[in-house]
Design a protein around this motif. Structure first.
Motif, PDB file in Angstrom:
ATOM      1  N   GLU A  45       0.859  -1.174   0.000  1.00 37.41           N
ATOM      2  CA  GLU A  45       0.000   0.000   0.000  1.00 37.41           C
ATOM      3  C   GLU A  45       0.902   1.233   0.000  1.00 37.41           C
ATOM      4  OE1 GLU A  45      -3.120  -0.628   2.932  1.00 37.41           O
ATOM      5  OE2 GLU A  45      -4.242  -1.757   1.446  1.00 37.41           O
TER       6      GLU A  45
ATOM      7  N   THR B 180     -17.644  -7.667   4.011  1.00 38.12           N
ATOM      8  CA  THR B 180     -18.834  -6.828   3.846  1.00 38.12           C
ATOM      9  C   THR B 180     -18.376  -5.375   3.747  1.00 38.12           C
ATOM     10  OG1 THR B 180     -19.140  -6.361   6.187  1.00 38.12           O
ATOM     11  CG2 THR B 180     -20.052  -8.428   5.380  1.00 38.12           C
ATOM     12  N   SER B 181     -19.339  -4.460   3.605  1.00 35.84           N
ATOM     13  CA  SER B 181     -18.933  -3.055   3.546  1.00 35.84           C
ATOM     14  C   SER B 181     -19.180  -2.364   4.886  1.00 35.84           C
ATOM     15  CB  SER B 181     -19.663  -2.345   2.406  1.00 35.84           C
ATOM     16  OG  SER B 181     -21.019  -2.646   2.431  1.00 35.84           O
TER      17      SER B 181
ATOM     18  N   TYR C 209     -18.523  -1.776   9.215  1.00 31.55           N
ATOM     19  CA  TYR C 209     -17.421  -1.715  10.172  1.00 31.55           C
ATOM     20  C   TYR C 209     -17.854  -2.112  11.569  1.00 31.55           C
ATOM     21  CZ  TYR C 209     -14.263   0.587   6.938  1.00 31.55           C
ATOM     22  OH  TYR C 209     -13.428   0.863   5.887  1.00 31.55           O
TER      23      TYR C 209
ATOM     24  N   THR D 269     -14.171   0.204  13.883  1.00 32.56           N
ATOM     25  CA  THR D 269     -13.334   0.702  12.781  1.00 32.56           C
ATOM     26  C   THR D 269     -12.629  -0.395  11.966  1.00 32.56           C
ATOM     27  OG1 THR D 269     -11.221   1.033  13.918  1.00 32.56           O
ATOM     28  CG2 THR D 269     -12.854   2.795  14.133  1.00 32.56           C
TER      29      THR D 269
ATOM     30  N   GLN E  50     -13.112  -3.591   9.237  1.00 37.12           N
ATOM     31  CA  GLN E  50     -14.077  -4.116   8.281  1.00 37.12           C
ATOM     32  C   GLN E  50     -14.617  -5.473   8.740  1.00 37.12           C
ATOM     33  OE1 GLN E  50     -12.464  -4.622   4.344  1.00 37.12           O
ATOM     34  NE2 GLN E  50     -14.456  -4.948   3.407  1.00 37.12           N
TER      35      GLN E  50
ATOM     36  N   PRO F 142     -12.159  -9.323  -3.243  1.00 38.20           N
ATOM     37  CA  PRO F 142     -11.572  -8.532  -2.166  1.00 38.20           C
ATOM     38  C   PRO F 142     -11.055  -9.444  -1.053  1.00 38.20           C
ATOM     39  CG  PRO F 142     -13.772  -7.696  -2.711  1.00 38.20           C
ATOM     40  CD  PRO F 142     -13.558  -8.934  -3.505  1.00 38.20           C
TER      41      PRO F 142
ATOM     42  N   LYS G 247     -10.341  -0.693  -5.407  1.00 36.48           N
ATOM     43  CA  LYS G 247     -10.459  -0.267  -4.012  1.00 36.48           C
ATOM     44  C   LYS G 247     -10.798   1.208  -3.976  1.00 36.48           C
ATOM     45  CE  LYS G 247      -6.752  -3.138  -2.206  1.00 36.48           C
ATOM     46  NZ  LYS G 247      -5.408  -3.118  -1.646  1.00 36.48           N
TER      47      LYS G 247
ATOM     48  N   SER H 107     -10.527   4.602   7.251  1.00 38.19           N
ATOM     49  CA  SER H 107     -10.799   3.428   6.412  1.00 38.19           C
ATOM     50  C   SER H 107     -12.108   3.674   5.678  1.00 38.19           C
ATOM     51  CB  SER H 107     -10.985   2.164   7.255  1.00 38.19           C
ATOM     52  OG  SER H 107      -9.922   2.002   8.143  1.00 38.19           O
ATOM     53  N   VAL H 108     -12.196   3.193   4.467  1.00 40.28           N
ATOM     54  CA  VAL H 108     -13.438   3.357   3.709  1.00 40.28           C
ATOM     55  C   VAL H 108     -13.713   2.090   2.904  1.00 40.28           C
ATOM     56  CG1 VAL H 108     -12.247   4.518   1.788  1.00 40.28           C
ATOM     57  CG2 VAL H 108     -14.711   4.855   2.089  1.00 40.28           C
ATOM     58  N   THR H 109     -14.978   1.708   2.820  1.00 35.84           N
ATOM     59  CA  THR H 109     -15.338   0.544   2.006  1.00 35.84           C
ATOM     60  C   THR H 109     -16.293   0.965   0.904  1.00 35.84           C
ATOM     61  OG1 THR H 109     -17.212   0.049   3.429  1.00 35.84           O
ATOM     62  CG2 THR H 109     -15.179  -1.154   3.874  1.00 35.84           C
TER      63      THR H 109
ATOM     64  N   TRP I  71     -14.574  -3.852  -1.030  1.00 33.33           N
ATOM     65  CA  TRP I  71     -13.186  -3.395  -1.145  1.00 33.33           C
ATOM     66  C   TRP I  71     -12.971  -2.321  -0.099  1.00 33.33           C
ATOM     67  CZ3 TRP I  71      -9.867  -6.072  -3.927  1.00 33.33           C
ATOM     68  CH2 TRP I  71     -10.316  -6.797  -5.027  1.00 33.33           C
ATOM     69  N   GLN I  72     -11.746  -2.279   0.434  1.00 32.42           N
ATOM     70  CA  GLN I  72     -11.444  -1.309   1.464  1.00 32.42           C
ATOM     71  C   GLN I  72     -10.198  -0.513   1.125  1.00 32.42           C
ATOM     72  OE1 GLN I  72     -11.337  -1.337   6.241  1.00 32.42           O
ATOM     73  NE2 GLN I  72      -9.863  -2.734   5.306  1.00 32.42           N
ATOM     74  N   GLY I  73     -10.223   0.774   1.440  1.00 29.87           N
ATOM     75  CA  GLY I  73      -9.037   1.615   1.343  1.00 29.87           C
ATOM     76  C   GLY I  73      -8.706   2.123   2.733  1.00 29.87           C
ATOM     77  N   ARG I  74      -7.392   2.258   3.024  1.00 32.51           N
ATOM     78  CA  ARG I  74      -6.989   2.717   4.347  1.00 32.51           C
ATOM     79  C   ARG I  74      -5.857   3.699   4.227  1.00 32.51           C
ATOM     80  NH1 ARG I  74      -5.445  -2.805   6.832  1.00 32.51           N
ATOM     81  NH2 ARG I  74      -3.583  -1.590   7.126  1.00 32.51           N
TER      82      ARG I  74
END
Lengths: 793, 166
Positions: A289, A623-624, A626, A629, A631, A722, B39, B147-149, B154-157
């Motif tokens: 990342e 899933t989408s 949280y 915080t 996932q 994912p 993502k 963090s966002v989904t 899919w997730q971004g951090r």
């Protein structure tokens, strides 16, 4: 040796005779059924004459008058084979495939069939490998050694640990069986390997399809069956010492084995020790990342490890009875990449780079103790063969990491993050009955009780007890010599009891009235769940000259695991919150398999396609949403459709050059559920392997020097789900030189193997590696040398 | 004998050919569904983006945490996590190194963990969350993680090193 001499003289004397009228020349070859390599020194015995196979496995009978002849082929260490030839104009070459088998076992299964024949008459699609294959292809772990078999791949973590994957499915969907007992560890985890000593294994059978019928739950995608070693010959004492050195991870390994037999009693013992440093990757930095980890001297820091294994077997064999007890212990300690474990990025004050051999935090230790007994009894005038397997396994795994506060969890007092203690008791019993001459009916049951305790400050799976029992019966029918049918049915019942678990720290929760309170959250429930499932299979095997056809349809099942049913916790390493689902059903899978194999003297061809449908594949769905915080990943079930298969071909030129090629492909689609249209996690890409081996003449004191090159090519894996990433295709080349050296008088020749893996030091990623998630490439160039010296008395 | 064998052979061949046919038929229905394989991303790299690396936050004040999140297909939720880094257990991914204070033991650290939904299936969204820094929390090095989904899962951090001071 004497056989060979006499054979040679006989051969020469026959050759020197002039050919008379109306006589024919019968030629043939004796090959090892598993390796397809020539068998030298096999006796081919006719009524009045005999021949001995030469170094290419060839034998020859000159001047045979027209007529029908029966021959028996025998060689020490192989099962006897008989064949009948009609000698007349247009006489063809005879191919004899010998299967390795102990002479004692053979005596016990007098009325039975040899393994080779068995593999041709049983419709299950399977591959067999022998010690020769294992020795020549030995990699860092048992499963990496087996990876060369089309349809088999591995899920790796680091350089020394891997788990089997058959046609894209792994973890608890592949059963690993050793000495008849299913290996029970923490199969569901992707960050540790198979706790089995890869030395001292003589034969492995891999079933590439659902095999619940015979092996019960978990054999839904296939079986890796590590067969019991052959019983030593009477009044023998043998041993071997194997030394291994590797440059990539500075590995040093030693394994020594002994075996001996008087008349009825025999024993076997083995000790293995391996110690290795961090493995090297062909890159200076890891980009994960937005993080950049600089590597010191290409070392993937803290991936060193060590392994110490010991085993002892004691057996008794007589004409109608055989019993063998085995005690083995496998102990390993492995470090995990220091900068990131799973998806978790770490910094530490530990000086990881001071040595590439030390194992710092994070690391894990595994101890697997296994005690098994296998007993076979032949009764009722050899019409019944009773077989028992009794097993006890104790798996103790500890995962240690630097104590770090996470969320509401304060800093723990020690490094013991997760501790699992799993004890498994197994009992198998079956009776093989010969009925009406053409039928072989096998009926039996399997019992298993498992107790899993947990400890440590991290929670992932609950403590649980599991009891399962399955009963089965199947019939093998020999319609005629060429056509065999097999049909069977099984029913299994399982009970899982999960224990409740509460956090050891308080978390803050928001109440409905707007206030907050601090509570010890409950992570798993006290639940008792029952599962039952039918499995069955129906297949035919048909042999036509050199071609073998198999068709098999089967239904298999798998009981959900405790983590799938009852997880409710944060998996910090993966940076996710995992949620179990107690509503899950037992997984059921339907599969249709096909196999066509054509084997001739100097070439072979094989194709094995399959289609497969899962009614309810259990999948950890990202899933989408949280939770604190992190996932939420939730276990769900979806329909999955898969197809694919393997192709293989090989040809030998001038008895010296052997060319082999193989390819494998799997397509997977979830056809329902939240990830409809997506593949399954860890899907292996389309790949192929080409290899060339050349046998040189003996030179100086080098005997049978064989040079081989191996080229693996894998396509990009663009089918992802994912949180996976697309993995590019790659090509890797390996080199190996095998030979025997007779230096020490009075001892058998020493086998030496020199290998170069990843010759070009290619930087590539393996889609099915645990470290792929954090963008760690596969190991770089590796030189290895292995020396094997056997001795006997 | 030969005839018998021949009949078998024919039958088996028909059987196998028809099974291969069935397999091909079953496999030919290709999926033309376009799959989301991207993502979502988080950016703080704009004027209002907050906090930036090494941002200093005062106890007793409140701050608007702002970040831009984008995705190719339907953003779903996001979360903000603020936790202490007194033990230097990790570092941020912003490419800038922030000087850390000496390692110390936490007494009453700020633990901020909140999850939010993004309504309407939008592809772009600006996170604006007001965070109050209580008077009584430990001062020192902290981490802020966004963090966002998206709808697919899919997730971004991203994470940022920050400091809380008196």
């Amino acid at each position: 040796m004497i056989h060979k001499l006499i054979g040679g003289i006989l051969y020469l004397s026959i050759c020197s005779l002039a050919m008379a009228q109306n006589t024919f020349n019968l030629e043939g070859s004796v090959l090892d059924a598993a390796s397809k390599k020539p068998v030298t020194g096999a006796t081919v015995l006719g009524e009045t004459r005999y021949a001995v196979s030469d170094e290419y496995g060839h034998f020859n009978f000159d001047e045979l008058p027209e007529g029908v002849y029966e021959f028996k082929v025998a060689h020490m260490g192989f099962a006897d084979q008989t064949f009948t030839v009609v000698v007349k104009p247009g006489l063809q070459r005879v191919m004899v495939y010998l299967e390795t088998v102990s002479t004692a076992l053979e005596a016990i299964e007098l009325h039975g069939v040899s393994d080779r024949k068995e593999s041709r008459t049983i419709p299950l699609v399977s591959e067999s490998v022998n010690k020769d294959f294992l020795d020549k292809n030995r990699a860092n772990s048992l499963m990496q050694t087996l990876e060369k078999i089309p349809g088999v791949s591995t899920i790796n973590i680091g350089s020394g640990q891997s788990k089997p994957v058959i046609r894209g499915l792994g973890f608890n969907r592949v059963a690993v069986v050793q000495n008849g007992i299913k290996h029970e560890a923490q199969q569901w985890g992707s960050d540790h390997g198979l706790e089995i000593d890869q030395y001292g294994i003589e034969a492995i059978q891999i079933i590439k399809g659902p095999a619940s019928l015979m092996y019960g739950s978990d054999a839904i995608a296939g079986v890796v069956n590590i067969k019991p070693s052959l019983i030593p010959q009477q009044n023998t004492f043998e041993g071997e010492v194997n030394l291994l050195g590797e440059t990539n991870n500075d590995l040093l390994g030693v394994s020594a084995g002994l075996q001996s037999r008087k008349e009825h009693w025999y024993y076997r013992g083995r000790f293995t020790y391996r110690d290795y440093g961090d493995f090297k990757v062909p890159t200076d930095r890891i980009n994960y990342e937005n993080y950049i980890f600089e590597l010191h001297d290409h070392n993937l820091r803290n991936t060193a490890g060590k392994e110490a294994n010991a085993s002892f077997n004691l057996g008794y064999v007589s004409d109608n009875f055989k019993s063998e007890t085995s005690i083995s212990n496998v102990n390993t300690k492995n470090g995990f990449f220091a900068n990131a474990h799973g998806l978790e990025v770490r910094t530490s004050s530990i000086d990881y780079d001071r040595s590439n051999r030390d194992i710092d935090l994070p690391y894990h230790t595994v101890n697997h103790l296994k005690v098994t007994n296998s007993t076979t009894l032949i009764t009722h005038g050899k019409t019944h063969v009773l077989h028992f397997d009794l097993g006890y396994q104790s798996n103790h795994r500890e995962e240690h990491s630097e104590p770090v506060p996470h969320g509401y969890m304060p800093k723990p007092a020690d490094s013991r993050e997760r501790v699992f203690r799993k004890n498994t008791f197994s009992l198998n019993l079956n009776d093989k009955m010969s009925v009406l001459n053409r039928h072989e009916l096998v009926a039996g049951f399997n019992l298993e009780y498992q107790h899993n305790d947990i400890d440590g400050w991290g929670f992932l799976i609950p403590a649980y007890q599991r009891f399962s029992v399955g009963g089965f019966a199947y019939d093998q029918v020999e319609v005629d010599q060429q056509l065999h049918l097999q049909a069977g049915i099984r029913y299994d019942l399982g009970i899982i009891h999960t224990e409740p678990y509460y956090d050891w720290f308080q978390s803050q929760i928001n109440n409905e009235d707007g206030t907050t309170s601090r509570v010890y959250l409950q992570r798993s429930q006290d639940k008792r769940l029952n599962f039952g499932s039918f499995s069955g299979s129906l297949g035919i095997a048909y042999t036509l000259d050199d071609t073998n056809f198999k068709v098999n349809a089967g239904r298999s099942f798998r009981m959900p695991l405790a983590n799938e049913l009852a997880s409710d916790g944060v998996n910090y390493h993966m940076y996710r919150y995992e949620k179990g689902n107690s509503e899950l059903d037992a997984e059921a899978s339907w599969q249709l398999d096909l196999e066509v194999d054509h084997i001739r003297d100097n070439y072979y061809l094989g194709v094995s396609p399959f289609i497969n449908y899962f009614e309810n594949y259990i999948y950890l769905n990202p899933t989408s949403d949280y939770y604190e915080t992190l996932q939420i990943y939730e276990y769900t079930q979806s329909e999955v459709f898969r197809y694919g298969g393997e192709l293989k071909a090989g040809i030998r030129f001038f008895e010296r050059l052997q060319l082999d090629a193989s390819g494998e492909y799997v397509y997977s689609r979830q056809t329902s559920g939240p990830k409809e249209g997506y593949t399954l996690p860890f899907s292996p890409p389309l790949s192929g392997r080409f290899s060339a081996a050349f046998q040189f003449d003996d030179t100086w004191f080098f005997k049978q020097p064989m040079l081989s090159m191996d080229y693996k090519i894998a396509a990009a894996q663009k089918e992802i789900i994912p949180p996976e990433e697309i993995t590019d295709g790659y090509q890797v080349m390996n080199f190996s030189l095998n030979m025997k050296v007779g230096l020490l008088s009075g001892l058998p020749s020493m086998s030496i193997r020199f290998n170069i893996n990843n010759i070009l030091n290619t930087k590539y990623f393996n889609h099915t590696s645990f470290y792929r998630l954090i963008d760690v490439p596969e190991p770089g160039r590796n030189f290895s040398i292995s020396i094997n010296q056997s001795f006997n008395k | 004998m030969r005839n018998y064998k021949y009949i078998y052979m024919k039958r088996i061949q028909y059987f196998i050919v028809s099974i291969i046919g069935m397999m091909l038929l079953a496999c030919s229905g290709d999926d033309s569904v376009i799959k989301d394989e991207e993502k979502p991303t988080i950016s703080l790299n704009y004027i209002d983006g907050f906090p930036q690396t090494c941002s200093v936050l005062k106890r007793g004040s409140s701050y608007d945490f702002r970040a831009l999140v984008t995705d190719n297909f339907e953003l779903a939720s996001y979360s903000i996590d603020i936790h202490h880094n007194f033990d230097h257990h990790t570092h941020d991914d912003q490419g800038v190194n922030c000087e850390l204070e000496a390692v110390k033991t936490a007494v009453n650290p700020l633990i901020y963990m909140e999850n939010y939904m993004i309504e309407g299936g939008v592809d772009e969204y600006e996170i604006i969350v007001t965070v109050e820094i209580p008077e009584d929390v430990d001062t020192g090095d902290y981490h802020c993680q966004y963090s966002v989904t998206d709808k697919t899962g899919w997730q971004g951090r991203t994470s940022i090193d920050i400091k809380i001071v008196e």
